[in-house]
Each structure stands twice: as C-alpha cells, then as structure tokens.
Write a protein that holds these residues in place. Structure first.
Motif, mmCIF file in Angstrom:
data_model
loop_
_atom_site.group_PDB
_atom_site.id
_atom_site.type_symbol
_atom_site.label_atom_id
_atom_site.label_comp_id
_atom_site.label_asym_id
_atom_site.label_seq_id
_atom_site.Cartn_x
_atom_site.Cartn_y
_atom_site.Cartn_z
ATOM 1 N N VAL A 194 -18.603 24.223 56.832
ATOM 2 C CA VAL A 194 -18.966 23.970 55.440
ATOM 3 C C VAL A 194 -19.775 22.684 55.386
ATOM 4 O O VAL A 194 -19.547 21.770 56.180
ATOM 5 C CB VAL A 194 -17.718 23.881 54.525
ATOM 6 C CG1 VAL A 194 -16.839 22.686 54.882
ATOM 7 C CG2 VAL A 194 -18.101 23.841 53.050
ATOM 8 N N ASP A 195 -20.728 22.630 54.484
ATOM 9 C CA ASP A 195 -21.444 21.396 54.184
ATOM 10 C C ASP A 195 -20.917 20.894 52.851
ATOM 11 O O ASP A 195 -20.724 21.692 51.922
ATOM 12 C CB ASP A 195 -22.949 21.626 54.059
ATOM 13 C CG ASP A 195 -23.602 21.974 55.386
ATOM 14 O OD1 ASP A 195 -22.976 21.746 56.441
ATOM 15 O OD2 ASP A 195 -24.744 22.471 55.353
ATOM 16 N N VAL A 196 -20.690 19.586 52.753
ATOM 17 C CA VAL A 196 -20.154 19.018 51.520
ATOM 18 C C VAL A 196 -20.943 17.759 51.183
ATOM 19 O O VAL A 196 -21.340 17.004 52.077
ATOM 20 C CB VAL A 196 -18.629 18.734 51.653
ATOM 21 C CG1 VAL A 196 -18.347 17.713 52.724
ATOM 22 C CG2 VAL A 196 -18.016 18.333 50.336
ATOM 23 N N ASN A 197 -21.202 17.587 49.889
ATOM 24 C CA ASN A 197 -21.901 16.389 49.449
ATOM 25 C C ASN A 197 -21.047 15.159 49.739
ATOM 26 O O ASN A 197 -19.910 15.066 49.277
ATOM 27 C CB ASN A 197 -22.207 16.442 47.948
ATOM 28 C CG ASN A 197 -23.264 17.457 47.603
ATOM 29 O OD1 ASN A 197 -22.939 18.518 47.092
ATOM 30 N ND2 ASN A 197 -24.511 17.157 47.900
ATOM 31 N N GLY A 255 -12.416 14.932 50.685
ATOM 32 C CA GLY A 255 -10.981 14.809 50.946
ATOM 33 C C GLY A 255 -10.286 16.154 51.034
ATOM 34 O O GLY A 255 -9.404 16.356 51.881
ATOM 35 N N PHE A 256 -10.674 17.088 50.181
ATOM 36 C CA PHE A 256 -10.093 18.430 50.185
ATOM 37 C C PHE A 256 -10.317 19.100 51.545
ATOM 38 O O PHE A 256 -9.381 19.596 52.174
ATOM 39 C CB PHE A 256 -10.709 19.267 49.057
ATOM 40 C CG PHE A 256 -10.400 20.740 49.147
ATOM 41 C CD1 PHE A 256 -9.160 21.237 48.802
ATOM 42 C CD2 PHE A 256 -11.376 21.635 49.591
ATOM 43 C CE1 PHE A 256 -8.882 22.601 48.890
ATOM 44 C CE2 PHE A 256 -11.112 22.988 49.677
ATOM 45 C CZ PHE A 256 -9.864 23.475 49.327
ATOM 46 N N TYR A 257 -11.560 19.116 51.997
ATOM 47 C CA TYR A 257 -11.853 19.796 53.260
ATOM 48 C C TYR A 257 -11.205 19.088 54.448
ATOM 49 O O TYR A 257 -10.716 19.753 55.371
ATOM 50 C CB TYR A 257 -13.359 19.949 53.465
ATOM 51 C CG TYR A 257 -13.959 20.984 52.557
ATOM 52 C CD1 TYR A 257 -13.658 22.329 52.710
ATOM 53 C CD2 TYR A 257 -14.819 20.620 51.522
ATOM 54 C CE1 TYR A 257 -14.197 23.291 51.870
ATOM 55 C CE2 TYR A 257 -15.367 21.567 50.677
ATOM 56 C CZ TYR A 257 -15.050 22.900 50.852
ATOM 57 O OH TYR A 257 -15.571 23.853 50.019
ATOM 58 N N LEU A 258 -11.174 17.770 54.444
ATOM 59 C CA LEU A 258 -10.503 17.054 55.532
ATOM 60 C C LEU A 258 -9.011 17.369 55.528
ATOM 61 O O LEU A 258 -8.414 17.603 56.581
ATOM 62 C CB LEU A 258 -10.749 15.545 55.418
ATOM 63 C CG LEU A 258 -12.197 15.085 55.627
ATOM 64 C CD1 LEU A 258 -12.303 13.583 55.411
ATOM 65 C CD2 LEU A 258 -12.741 15.492 56.981
ATOM 66 N N GLY A 261 -8.095 20.550 57.177
ATOM 67 C CA GLY A 261 -8.231 20.628 58.620
ATOM 68 C C GLY A 261 -9.651 20.567 59.152
ATOM 69 O O GLY A 261 -9.859 20.590 60.366
ATOM 70 N N PHE A 262 -10.634 20.506 58.282
ATOM 71 C CA PHE A 262 -12.016 20.398 58.740
ATOM 72 C C PHE A 262 -12.274 18.990 59.260
ATOM 73 O O PHE A 262 -11.623 18.030 58.838
ATOM 74 C CB PHE A 262 -12.986 20.724 57.589
ATOM 75 C CG PHE A 262 -13.091 22.190 57.288
ATOM 76 C CD1 PHE A 262 -14.180 22.929 57.719
ATOM 77 C CD2 PHE A 262 -12.091 22.834 56.571
ATOM 78 C CE1 PHE A 262 -14.271 24.280 57.449
ATOM 79 C CE2 PHE A 262 -12.176 24.187 56.280
ATOM 80 C CZ PHE A 262 -13.273 24.911 56.727
ATOM 81 N N GLN A 263 -13.229 18.890 60.164
ATOM 82 C CA GLN A 263 -13.606 17.601 60.737
ATOM 83 C C GLN A 263 -15.113 17.425 60.603
ATOM 84 O O GLN A 263 -15.864 18.400 60.674
ATOM 85 C CB GLN A 263 -13.203 17.525 62.212
ATOM 86 C CG GLN A 263 -11.717 17.615 62.418
ATOM 87 C CD GLN A 263 -11.332 17.667 63.898
ATOM 88 O OE1 GLN A 263 -12.175 17.768 64.780
ATOM 89 N NE2 GLN A 263 -10.035 17.605 64.155
ATOM 90 N N VAL A 264 -15.521 16.168 60.428
ATOM 91 C CA VAL A 264 -16.949 15.874 60.313
ATOM 92 C C VAL A 264 -17.596 16.087 61.676
ATOM 93 O O VAL A 264 -17.160 15.540 62.681
ATOM 94 C CB VAL A 264 -17.186 14.434 59.821
ATOM 95 C CG1 VAL A 264 -18.686 14.123 59.774
ATOM 96 C CG2 VAL A 264 -16.541 14.214 58.456
ATOM 97 N N GLU A 265 -18.642 16.897 61.672
ATOM 98 C CA GLU A 265 -19.390 17.182 62.890
ATOM 99 C C GLU A 265 -20.705 16.392 62.919
ATOM 100 O O GLU A 265 -21.123 15.916 63.956
ATOM 101 C CB GLU A 265 -19.661 18.683 62.961
ATOM 102 C CG GLU A 265 -20.191 19.155 64.277
ATOM 103 C CD GLU A 265 -20.192 20.668 64.343
ATOM 104 O OE1 GLU A 265 -20.888 21.318 63.524
ATOM 105 O OE2 GLU A 265 -19.501 21.215 65.209
ATOM 106 N N LEU A 277 -14.027 23.511 61.322
ATOM 107 C CA LEU A 277 -12.635 23.593 61.763
ATOM 108 C C LEU A 277 -12.629 23.397 63.266
ATOM 109 O O LEU A 277 -13.483 23.958 63.967
ATOM 110 C CB LEU A 277 -12.015 24.942 61.408
ATOM 111 C CG LEU A 277 -11.588 25.131 59.967
ATOM 112 C CD1 LEU A 277 -11.144 26.579 59.735
ATOM 113 C CD2 LEU A 277 -10.479 24.177 59.584
ATOM 114 N N PRO A 278 -11.711 22.614 63.800
ATOM 115 C CA PRO A 278 -11.682 22.405 65.258
ATOM 116 C C PRO A 278 -11.432 23.715 66.007
ATOM 117 O O PRO A 278 -10.804 24.632 65.476
ATOM 118 C CB PRO A 278 -10.542 21.418 65.463
ATOM 119 C CG PRO A 278 -9.756 21.415 64.214
ATOM 120 C CD PRO A 278 -10.639 21.914 63.113
#
Length: 152
Positions: free
Chosen positions: A104-107, A115-118, A121-125, A144-145
């Motif tokens: 996902v891309d998030v502004n 914060g929601f996506y983190l 379980g998502f991580q910044v790539e 997602l890892p």
C-alpha cells in the motif's frame, strides 16, 4: 459488519465516503486538490477498480471500501462516522485474505493512516517525494513482511 463486492449502484455512495474521509483525514489537501481528485475517483478509480469490496453498516449502506489491484491496496476509505468501529481493519484483512494484498502507498502527511497501516503489520519499504500525479504529497510505500500473511 458485512463485507461484499461493490455493485454499480454503490458507486455514488462510495464517492461520498471517499470525500468525507478525505476531508476528515487529508488536512494537507487544499479544496482545489479535492476538486481535482473528485472526478478522477468518480469517473476512473471507482468504476474501473480491478477489485472493490464494500463494508456495510447495520442498514446495509456502504460505510467504507477497499480497492485492490495486482496485490496492492489502491484505496481504503471509511466514512468518518464509522472511524474506530473496526471497518478499516475488516476491509484491510479482507483485501489481504481475498486478494493477497501485501502493499500500500500512504500519504506521509496523513499520520492517522500511517499509524493504522503500521499497526496492521505493514513496514515502510521506501518513500517518494511526489504522489502518483506528480503533486508534492510525499508517499510512503509499505509492505507486509515476507510478502504477505495476515495483518494484525
């Protein structure tokens, strides 16, 4: 909360959900930006989405939606009246489980969404200075890892 496939009759309500959610969470956008994006969402993104699922409230009305293309969440919006009810989590889990969505891309300027996506379980790539239209709205590219799995 029921989640099912979007029907053409849902699209006007989904545009309302999109606009109310954007106004409540995307404080970095000017009115001109919202007006620029509105027809793109109405005439392009919603009707041409590869896969679009809708969360429905107790009355069966759409209160949120998620769109996925090629394993990437392209849009996830929840009516502000339903923020905090679990609709966003349910939609994201549905996208991961049903469509294998793992990106996902998030502004970056939308800390609530980041914060929601983190939390899920998502991580910044990576990061981009500009959005997909070349506007100066930095994006965080999340994943997602291990290529997926079940979000939190």
């Amino acid at each position: 909360m029921k989640i099912d496939a979007a029907a053409p009759a849902d699209l006007p309500r989904l545009l309302e959900v999109w606009e109310s959610a954007v106004r409540a969470t995307h404080h970095f956008l000017a009115e001109a930006d919202i007006q620029l994006f509105r027809p793109l969402v109405r005439d392009g993104y919603l009707p041409s989405a590869e896969w679009l699922a809708v969360a429905r409230d107790a009355d069966g009305q759409p209160c949120g939606f998620v769109g996925v293309e090629a394993g990437k969440v392209e849009m996830l919006f929840v009516d502000p009246a339903h923020h905090g009810t679990g609709a966003g989590k349910a939609l994201l889990r549905h996208a991961v489980e049903q469509r294998g969505a793992d990106r996902v891309d998030v502004n970056e300027q939308n800390p609530g969404a980041v914060g929601f996506y983190l939390h899920m379980g998502f991580q910044v790539e990576s990061r981009s200075e500009l959005d997909g239209l070349g506007k100066p709205f930095p994006l965080l590219h999340l994943r997602l890892p291990d290529g997926g799995g079940r979000p939190a």
